[in-house]
Design an enzyme around this catalytic site. Sequence first.
Site, PDB file in Angstrom:
ATOM      1  N   CYS A   2       0.734  -1.189   0.104  1.00  0.00           N
ATOM      2  CA  CYS A   2       0.173   0.103  -0.108  1.00  0.00           C
ATOM      3  C   CYS A   2       0.911   1.356   0.019  1.00  0.00           C
ATOM      4  O   CYS A   2       2.105   1.171   0.583  1.00  0.00           O
ATOM      5  CB  CYS A   2      -0.821   0.052   1.043  1.00  0.00           C
ATOM      6  SG  CYS A   2      -2.051  -1.467   1.358  1.00  0.00           S
ATOM      7  N   ARG A  27       3.375  -0.129  -5.041  1.00  0.00           N
ATOM      8  CA  ARG A  27       3.146  -0.594  -3.817  1.00  0.00           C
ATOM      9  C   ARG A  27       1.839  -1.684  -3.631  1.00  0.00           C
ATOM     10  O   ARG A  27       1.759  -1.903  -2.489  1.00  0.00           O
ATOM     11  CB  ARG A  27       3.261   0.348  -2.677  1.00  0.00           C
ATOM     12  CG  ARG A  27       4.948   1.081  -2.546  1.00  0.00           C
ATOM     13  CD  ARG A  27       4.802   1.810  -1.766  1.00  0.00           C
ATOM     14  NE  ARG A  27       4.992   1.380  -0.410  1.00  0.00           N
ATOM     15  CZ  ARG A  27       6.199   1.428   0.389  1.00  0.00           C
ATOM     16  NH1 ARG A  27       7.375   1.636  -0.109  1.00  0.00           N
ATOM     17  NH2 ARG A  27       6.152   0.496   1.319  1.00  0.00           N
ATOM     18  N   TRP A  71      -3.194  -2.341  -1.620  1.00  0.00           N
ATOM     19  CA  TRP A  71      -3.019  -3.852  -1.836  1.00  0.00           C
ATOM     20  C   TRP A  71      -3.667  -4.500  -0.579  1.00  0.00           C
ATOM     21  O   TRP A  71      -3.623  -4.568   0.588  1.00  0.00           O
ATOM     22  CB  TRP A  71      -1.474  -4.302  -1.620  1.00  0.00           C
ATOM     23  CG  TRP A  71      -1.031  -5.537  -1.890  1.00  0.00           C
ATOM     24  CD1 TRP A  71      -0.727  -6.111  -3.031  1.00  0.00           C
ATOM     25  CD2 TRP A  71      -1.120  -6.763  -1.082  1.00  0.00           C
ATOM     26  NE1 TRP A  71      -0.432  -7.476  -2.868  1.00  0.00           N
ATOM     27  CE2 TRP A  71      -0.860  -7.814  -1.836  1.00  0.00           C
ATOM     28  CE3 TRP A  71      -1.357  -6.904   0.287  1.00  0.00           C
ATOM     29  CZ2 TRP A  71      -0.609  -9.142  -1.327  1.00  0.00           C
ATOM     30  CZ3 TRP A  71      -1.339  -8.195   0.970  1.00  0.00           C
ATOM     31  CH2 TRP A  71      -0.969  -9.353   0.114  1.00  0.00           C
ATOM     32  N   ASN A  97      -1.693   1.802   6.291  1.00  0.00           N
ATOM     33  CA  ASN A  97      -0.921   0.645   5.745  1.00  0.00           C
ATOM     34  C   ASN A  97      -0.533  -0.336   6.849  1.00  0.00           C
ATOM     35  O   ASN A  97       0.022   0.017   7.950  1.00  0.00           O
ATOM     36  CB  ASN A  97       0.176   1.198   5.022  1.00  0.00           C
ATOM     37  CG  ASN A  97       1.175  -0.059   4.365  1.00  0.00           C
ATOM     38  OD1 ASN A  97       0.625  -1.116   4.318  1.00  0.00           O
ATOM     39  ND2 ASN A  97       2.061   0.636   3.861  1.00  0.00           N
ATOM     40  N   GLY A  98      -0.786  -1.375   6.751  1.00  0.00           N
ATOM     41  CA  GLY A  98      -0.542  -2.426   7.938  1.00  0.00           C
ATOM     42  C   GLY A  98      -1.769  -3.255   8.141  1.00  0.00           C
ATOM     43  O   GLY A  98      -2.790  -3.391   7.428  1.00  0.00           O
ATOM     44  N   GLU A 470      14.876 -19.334  -9.131  1.00  0.00           N
ATOM     45  CA  GLU A 470      14.577 -17.784  -9.236  1.00  0.00           C
ATOM     46  C   GLU A 470      13.929 -17.848 -10.504  1.00  0.00           C
ATOM     47  O   GLU A 470      12.851 -17.139 -10.824  1.00  0.00           O
ATOM     48  CB  GLU A 470      15.800 -16.823  -9.543  1.00  0.00           C
ATOM     49  CG  GLU A 470      15.570 -15.467  -9.988  1.00  0.00           C
ATOM     50  CD  GLU A 470      14.865 -14.567  -9.170  1.00  0.00           C
ATOM     51  OE1 GLU A 470      14.345 -15.048  -8.039  1.00  0.00           O
ATOM     52  OE2 GLU A 470      14.637 -13.334  -9.607  1.00  0.00           O
ATOM     53  N   LYS A 474      10.099 -16.228 -11.224  1.00  0.00           N
ATOM     54  CA  LYS A 474       9.910 -15.278 -12.263  1.00  0.00           C
ATOM     55  C   LYS A 474       8.735 -15.686 -13.277  1.00  0.00           C
ATOM     56  O   LYS A 474       7.821 -14.860 -13.542  1.00  0.00           O
ATOM     57  CB  LYS A 474      11.010 -14.865 -13.133  1.00  0.00           C
ATOM     58  CG  LYS A 474      12.207 -14.120 -12.656  1.00  0.00           C
ATOM     59  CD  LYS A 474      11.753 -12.675 -12.541  1.00  0.00           C
ATOM     60  CE  LYS A 474      11.355 -12.439 -11.106  1.00  0.00           C
ATOM     61  NZ  LYS A 474      12.384 -12.096 -10.253  1.00  0.00           N
ATOM     62  N   GLU A 477       5.562 -15.719 -11.233  1.00  0.00           N
ATOM     63  CA  GLU A 477       5.081 -14.278 -10.839  1.00  0.00           C
ATOM     64  C   GLU A 477       4.373 -13.502 -11.944  1.00  0.00           C
ATOM     65  O   GLU A 477       3.465 -12.773 -11.879  1.00  0.00           O
ATOM     66  CB  GLU A 477       6.209 -13.592 -10.134  1.00  0.00           C
ATOM     67  CG  GLU A 477       6.243 -12.295  -9.689  1.00  0.00           C
ATOM     68  CD  GLU A 477       7.568 -11.808  -9.167  1.00  0.00           C
ATOM     69  OE1 GLU A 477       8.595 -12.106  -9.734  1.00  0.00           O
ATOM     70  OE2 GLU A 477       7.395 -10.928  -8.193  1.00  0.00           O
ATOM     71  N   HIS A 493      14.350 -38.146  -7.230  1.00  0.00           N
ATOM     72  CA  HIS A 493      14.108 -38.607  -5.916  1.00  0.00           C
ATOM     73  C   HIS A 493      12.593 -38.067  -5.968  1.00  0.00           C
ATOM     74  O   HIS A 493      12.078 -37.641  -4.909  1.00  0.00           O
ATOM     75  CB  HIS A 493      15.148 -37.798  -4.889  1.00  0.00           C
ATOM     76  CG  HIS A 493      16.260 -37.980  -5.037  1.00  0.00           C
ATOM     77  ND1 HIS A 493      16.723 -39.300  -4.582  1.00  0.00           N
ATOM     78  CD2 HIS A 493      17.490 -37.695  -5.489  1.00  0.00           C
ATOM     79  CE1 HIS A 493      18.228 -39.536  -4.699  1.00  0.00           C
ATOM     80  NE2 HIS A 493      18.432 -38.516  -5.340  1.00  0.00           N
ATOM     81  N   LYS A 592       5.252  -4.419  -4.614  1.00  0.00           N
ATOM     82  CA  LYS A 592       6.361  -4.353  -4.634  1.00  0.00           C
ATOM     83  C   LYS A 592       7.200  -4.628  -3.276  1.00  0.00           C
ATOM     84  O   LYS A 592       8.186  -5.133  -3.281  1.00  0.00           O
ATOM     85  CB  LYS A 592       7.046  -3.070  -5.333  1.00  0.00           C
ATOM     86  CG  LYS A 592       8.612  -3.069  -5.518  1.00  0.00           C
ATOM     87  CD  LYS A 592       9.037  -3.944  -6.715  1.00  0.00           C
ATOM     88  CE  LYS A 592      10.431  -3.833  -6.892  1.00  0.00           C
ATOM     89  NZ  LYS A 592      11.025  -4.961  -7.444  1.00  0.00           N
TER      90      LYS A 592
HETATM   91  C1  AGP Z   1      10.812 -10.747  -6.725  1.00  0.00           C
HETATM   92  O1  AGP Z   1      10.627 -10.576  -8.250  1.00  0.00           O
HETATM   93  C2  AGP Z   1       9.842 -10.472  -5.991  1.00  0.00           C
HETATM   94  N1  AGP Z   1       8.486  -9.662  -6.277  1.00  0.00           N
HETATM   95  C3  AGP Z   1       9.625 -10.898  -4.329  1.00  0.00           C
HETATM   96  O2  AGP Z   1       9.990 -12.342  -4.340  1.00  0.00           O
HETATM   97  C4  AGP Z   1      10.802 -10.153  -3.687  1.00  0.00           C
HETATM   98  O3  AGP Z   1      12.145 -10.335  -4.274  1.00  0.00           O
HETATM   99  C5  AGP Z   1      10.729  -9.892  -2.138  1.00  0.00           C
HETATM  100  O4  AGP Z   1       9.281  -9.954  -1.631  1.00  0.00           O
HETATM  101  C6  AGP Z   1      11.616  -9.545  -1.449  1.00  0.00           C
HETATM  102  O5  AGP Z   1      11.737  -8.206  -1.536  1.00  0.00           O
HETATM  103  P1  AGP Z   1      12.807  -7.220  -0.981  1.00  0.00           P
HETATM  104  O6  AGP Z   1      14.094  -7.560  -1.786  1.00  0.00           O
HETATM  105  O7  AGP Z   1      12.565  -5.856  -1.211  1.00  0.00           O
HETATM  106  O8  AGP Z   1      13.082  -7.691   0.548  1.00  0.00           O
END
Ligand code: AGP
Length: 597
Positions: A2, A27, A71, A97-98, A470, A474, A477, A493, A592
């Site tokens: 947020c 955000r 969010w 926010n929170g 990773e 990606k 996500e 396994h 984000k």
């Molecule tokens: C990455 O593509 C993600 N959006 C997410 O996993 C991110 O890396 C994670 O939330 C950690 O964020 P930060 O590096 O700002 O702590």
Amino acid sequence: MCGIFGYVGNKTAYTEVYDGLKKLEYRGYDSCGISVIDKGKFRTIKKVGAPDELNGKSNSKATIGIGHTRWATHGVVNVKNAHPHISKDGTIVIVHNGVVENAHQFDYDLKSDTDSEVLANLIADEYTLDLGKAVSRALEKVEGTYGIAVMHRDDPKTIVAARRGSPLCIGISGDNSETYIASDTYALPPEISRVIYLEDGHVATIAADNLHIYKADQAVEFSHKITGVDHKYNAGDREGYTTFLEKEIREQPVAIRNAMRGRFSKDFTNILFGGIKLRKKVRRVLFLGCGTAYHAGLVGKYLIESIAGIPASVEYASEYKYKNTPTEDGTLIVAISQSGETIDTLTAIEEAQAQDHMVISITNVVASSIARLTNMGIYQHAGPEISVASSKAFTSQLTILVMLAIYIGRKHNLSKVQAKRYISQLRKLPALIEKTLDICTECKTLSAKWTSMKSCKFLGRQFMYPIAIEGALKLKELAYVDCHGYPAGELKHGPLAAVGYHAMCVYLAPQKELFEKNVSTMKEIMARDSHIIAITQEGLDFPEDTYDNIIYLPKAPDYLQPILAVIPLQFFSMYMAQSHQYNVDRPRHLAKSVTVE
Ligand code: AGP
């Protein structure tokens, strides 16, 4: 998560707040809203969607206002649940926010399904002509986290802001006639160069030309520290790219140069980290992070073990604080966070500090909560990363981790000669990334070919294992494909059972010394009528029956290969998302910076 923005001054508040929210939309972008106080009344507009949905123009000339881009945590996404929220008696408006964890304990007749509306009512109940005191008293009753901005209908000169666990900063104009509140300095107008970072437990009463900050529980005012803010890294716009993600992927050579700038000793045999002064010799390293930052930590583990020659481990920050992690004297905890605001990482650091560990951070955002909490660390200088999916921040973290491994190695057994060799290889990295960006054009054709895939496995050994997970993150996500990453040796396994007719695998195999092993695993997959996109390096000739498509990365030492190998995966995921017309910069359900648990 947020975004919060507030303004009090002499300009049109609605426009100032709208402009701020536009910059904060990464955000949270499921709904948004703005309230201003106009002629003794709140004028509030709320919409489902990103701040674009709010018309940037308003006929209100009000000079005080607050806004929010959401969010969702409590309540579904609709206008009713969008912020700002107004108390039942119509006197208090709040953006929050929170999470108010004990919201259910208060019996209010609410219009929305949010915990934030409870807070608005609590403040209204406590109000006796002093908004700051009302906020302080109300906050004493709530459990959980908050960053809030609050206004009272009858006080058109004051915004009260308070923080516990959710970042807020206050920006002051050069002539002291305007004050801004933002959940990220990035959202402040470029001419605002003086900032106060609100600390946890603090309440600020903000008028256009005066400011009081005090501890919520004591109401004792204290002098606040004004810090300079540097807007030089502000992203501005997409600079001709259709998405921030593509811009950020292509900025990787620059980001990596910035990560290295000024950090080599004159004779290129050592690393200089001005922000680190350790009180003990490092005997072990423990990395903490979430999501992509965790994957960076996993690469960091391989780097520390192979270059510095000491043990290293990595933990999800979100797990670390809920478990006992045996450590030994001389353990260095390295918290990695692009945003520097991730609540899981922040609270894990607090836990590590409470146990008297040495803690440093690697963050991209100067003066972020994590940077300030650790007080010792390494800034990435990658420039703002706006796209929710991390790209340049990840490769910049990996570059810094190579340097950290050399830095720690030099305090152990790593010789000058070896350190010099590593540094000389590292300095060639930006050019190798440029080459990699060039060859990634074929990722578009590949994504078009595989656009209907429903699931995908990412596999790799050693340094490529973190890149496999990773890559899976990606694609999940960005293109919402169900993906998993595994160490290639784990296939037999269990996961092999799920590799059947037409299953898709992305196989990362750039290591020369693992060539034979990888060939044999790839054959096992292909023998089950599955498909492989292989990623290797120039000079490795995989037999034609081991892949459907192959991408050749430039030749590089094995410890730098993760930084190159992730780039085609970033492009592949981006193109896949675009082929489905998904919003590449703002994937569904995500934000984000994750500032709530
Ligand atoms: C990455 O593509 C993600 N959006 C997410 O996993 C991110 O890396 C994670 O939330 C950690 O964020 P930060 O590096 O700002 O702590």
